[in-house]
Design an enzyme around this catalytic site. Structure first.
Site, short mmCIF file in Angstrom:
data_model
loop_
_atom_site.label_atom_id
_atom_site.label_comp_id
_atom_site.label_asym_id
_atom_site.label_seq_id
_atom_site.Cartn_x
_atom_site.Cartn_y
_atom_site.Cartn_z
N HIS A 288 11.60 -2.98 3.69
CA HIS A 288 11.34 -1.89 2.75
C HIS A 288 10.04 -1.15 3.03
CE1 HIS A 288 12.57 0.47 -0.51
NE2 HIS A 288 12.90 -0.46 -1.38
N ARG A 289 9.21 -1.68 3.92
CA ARG A 289 8.02 -0.93 4.35
C ARG A 289 8.43 0.25 5.23
NH1 ARG A 289 4.75 -5.62 7.27
NH2 ARG A 289 6.84 -5.77 8.18
#
Length: 471
Positions: A442-443
């Site tokens: 999700h980064r």
């Protein structure tokens, strides 16, 4: 003049620090040639055969099968001038200095040299160096482990106590090397055996009798069938459990998964897809003579669908560089395929898969799978993956939440394909249906991007002709 050269364990991969000795292909006294395979090792990534950098006669095997050896440690000694003047070979290295898991309790791990004369003192060996170890014949990443080798004097035919100096004082157990090896393989503690041999010698019959006595007192947990996953372990005295060292692929897989799970914030999205048209395409390709030389499966179509989705959304093909605080966007796709093997889970990848037409992709996929199953995957094939597919459907599983392969932004789980009732063109019909799950970092990938990638994979699976539009 005879010349003895030691062969140090090279780095057989990209920055590997150790390897396990699997099988020696030579023995003391054998004549070897340059580039002749001499030993098979198991690294964190694959099985590798190492060739000899020397021609000559093998004088010592410095480590035993099953030992874990650090890169740069000596593993073999060769007399490169066997027809020269007779001379005593160099002293054997202390295995504890060369092996990550000390083999001092296993004298068979080091071939004993000819016993020196008691009237002539044997000089201590010089510290290991590139010159003394013959590093002029280098394979890959050849280096020498720092530190001095130490000598352990042995008398010919001597029987060493088990368990080291401290244990020797408490349990002066005498046993020949073959008996010690048998006891280790069977998980028998020699200090628990009452010896029946002359002079308090533990015999092979003593060990076998101990195993029978223990088995009679043990409540069996598993049926008596082949259990290769226990072969390298040590069974407890009561026989109710076996301890297996965490080594090689299993060790590296565990480290990588822990690092990935607790470094990258994972998100998983799911999609259920009607893949009837994909199944129809697979059936047609199996009859196509242009695909007669390859095995066509739904995994091939999933792989192509993911490659097309990456083409439409290239930002998903990225990596997070924590040290540099940068996002690295890859302009190529090395497609990883997770494969379950007897050695554990490995993820070799197809290099530049985005450039391959369907038939070439099928060939690469077929070769990759075969090499993974027989343990011949090269270290290069295991490195620099950019995105991965894990085919959990091959095991009858509907879906899962896969953990990212370290250094990648996404991994696609492909579930089992089943016939189910499905609404098709306004009516309920029996259709082929599967579930897809996309885990992503999700980064690097937000929910919208992940959803678009997953939806595009599903769109091609639902209607493979869609791939012609995007290709």
């Amino acid at each position: 003049m005879p010349s003895f050269q030691r062969f140090n364990l090279p780095d057989a991969g990209e920055g590997l620090t150790e390897a396990d000795i699997v099988t020696w292909s030579v023995a003391v006294g054998d004549t070897v040639e340059v580039n002749q395979p001499i030993v098979e090792i198991e690294t964190a990534k694959s099985l590798v055969e190492l060739p000899s950098p020397y021609s000559g006669v093998v004088t010592q095997l410095l480590v035993a099968e099953g030992d874990t050896v650090e890169v740069g440690a000596p593993i073999l000694e060769v007399d490169v001038d066997p027809d020269g003047e007779p001379a005593a070979p160099s002293e054997p290295v202390q295995v504890a200095d060369a092996v990550a898991e000390p083999a001092a309790a296993s004298p068979s791990a080091v071939a004993a040299p000819v016993a020196p004369s008691q009237a002539t003192p044997v000089p201590e060996p010089a510290p290991a160096s590139a010159e003394s170890e013959g590093s002029g014949a280098v394979l890959v990443g050849y280096g020498v482990k720092a530190g001095n080798a130490t000598r352990r004097e042995r008398r010919e035919g001597s029987l060493d106590p088990i368990g080291g100096a401290e244990a020797a004082g408490q349990y002066p157990v005498l046993a020949k090397p073959p008996v010690r090896k048998l006891a280790k393989e069977l998980g028998v503690d020699l200090t628990t055996i009452t010896p029946s041999g002359p002079g308090g010698l533990v015999t092979r019959e003593d060990v076998e009798q101990q195993v029978k006595a223990t088995a009679a007192q043990t409540l069996a947990t598993y049926p008596e069938d082949d259990q290769p996953w226990l072969a390298s372990g040590t069974t407890t005295r009561d026989g109710r459990s076996t301890r297996v060292p965490v080594k090689s692929v299993r060790k590296r897989t565990a480290e990588a998964m822990v690092q990935s799970a607790f470094t990258a914030p994972h998100v998983t999205e799911f999609l259920t897809v009607d893949v009837t048209e994909t199944m129809n395409l697979v059936a047609r390709l199996k009859q196509d003579r242009d695909f007669a030389d390859v095995r066509v499966t739904p995994l091939l179509i999933v792989a192509k669908a993911l490659l097309l989705a990456v083409r439409r959304h290239p930002e998903v093909n990225a990596a997070w560089d924590e040290q540099a605080q940068e996002i690295v966007y890859k302009h190529y796709v090395n497609l990883g395929i997770a494969a379950s093997t007897p050695r554990g889970l490995v993820v070799p990848n197809i290099k530049d898969a985005h450039r391959l037409p369907l038939h070439a992709l099928a060939l690469e996929l077929q070769d990759l799978t075969a090499e993974a199953r027989n343990g011949s995957t090269s270290p290069r094939a295991m490195s620099d993956g950019t995105i991965t597919i894990t085919n959990v459907g091959a095991l009858g599983i509907d879906t899962g939440t896969p953990i990212l392969n370290p250094g990648e932004a996404a991994i696609l789980a492909f579930g089992s394909i089943r016939q189910q009732p499905w609404v098709h063109e306004g009516e309920i019909a029996v259709r082929w249906v599967t579930q897809l799950a996309l885990s992503f970092d999700h980064r690097l990938v937000d929910g919208e991007l992940g959803a678009r990638v997953l939806a595009d994979v599903g769109r091609v699976m639902n209607d493979p002709s869609q791939g012609l539009v995007w290709a």
